[in-house]
Scaffold this active site. Structure first.
Site, PDB file in Angstrom:
ATOM      1  N   ASN A   1      -6.163  -2.529   1.959  1.00  0.00           N
ATOM      2  CA  ASN A   1      -6.147  -3.970   2.117  1.00  0.00           C
ATOM      3  C   ASN A   1      -7.579  -4.475   2.147  1.00  0.00           C
ATOM      4  O   ASN A   1      -8.491  -3.770   2.588  1.00  0.00           O
ATOM      5  CB  ASN A   1      -5.467  -4.374   3.425  1.00  0.00           C
ATOM      6  CG  ASN A   1      -3.965  -4.329   3.345  1.00  0.00           C
ATOM      7  OD1 ASN A   1      -3.376  -4.289   2.271  1.00  0.00           O
ATOM      8  ND2 ASN A   1      -3.315  -4.335   4.495  1.00  0.00           N
TER       9      ASN A   1
ATOM     10  N   ARG B   1       0.822  -1.207   0.000  1.00  0.00           N
ATOM     11  CA  ARG B   1       0.000   0.000   0.000  1.00  0.00           C
ATOM     12  C   ARG B   1       0.857   1.258   0.000  1.00  0.00           C
ATOM     13  O   ARG B   1       0.590   2.196  -0.749  1.00  0.00           O
ATOM     14  CB  ARG B   1      -0.961   0.017   1.187  1.00  0.00           C
ATOM     15  CG  ARG B   1      -2.092  -1.000   1.035  1.00  0.00           C
ATOM     16  CD  ARG B   1      -2.951  -1.045   2.266  1.00  0.00           C
ATOM     17  NE  ARG B   1      -2.102  -1.389   3.410  1.00  0.00           N
ATOM     18  CZ  ARG B   1      -2.378  -1.095   4.665  1.00  0.00           C
ATOM     19  NH1 ARG B   1      -3.466  -0.435   4.978  1.00  0.00           N
ATOM     20  NH2 ARG B   1      -1.573  -1.465   5.633  1.00  0.00           N
TER      21      ARG B   1
END
Length: 85
Positions: free
Chosen positions: A30, A12
Site C-alpha cells: 500500500n 494486496r
C-alpha cells in the site's frame, strides 16, 4: 501503481495469490496516498495475464487505472507483501 478503491479490499492479498499462481516474482504494498504499488517480474505472457486480471482485482476492488513503467530487475525469488510506504 494501481489507482481506485484498492485499499481495505484485500487487493494486496489477491495480488500475492494471483502473481504466485502465474509463476511471477516481486512485491506489492500500500502507498500512503491510497494507491497500491507492485513490482512484477517474470515471463512476458504471465505479466500480461497478471495485468489483465489486475484491472479488476478482487471482487470488492474498483480499479480506476494502472500506471505501468519499466523498472530495474531485482534479484527476487518469490512474490511477497511489503509494508506500507
Amino acid at each position: 501503481m494501481i489507482h481506485g478503491r484498492v485499499q481495505g479490499v484485500w487487493y494486496r492479498g489477491w495480488t500475492v495469490a494471483t502473481a504466485r499462481e502465474l509463476g511471477l516474482v516481486g512485491w506489492v504494498r500500500n502507498r500512503m496516498d491510497g494507491r497500491v504499488e507492485a513490482l512484477v517480474q517474470g515471463e512476458g505472457a504471465a505479466i500480461d495475464r497478471f495485468l489483465a486480471l489486475a484491472q479488476d482485482g478482487p471482487p470488492a476492488a474498483q480499479v480506476v487505472g494502472i500506471d505501468m513503467q519499466d523498472a530495474l530487475v531485482e534479484d527476487l525469488h518469490a512474490f511477497e507483501q511489503r509494508a506500507t510506504a
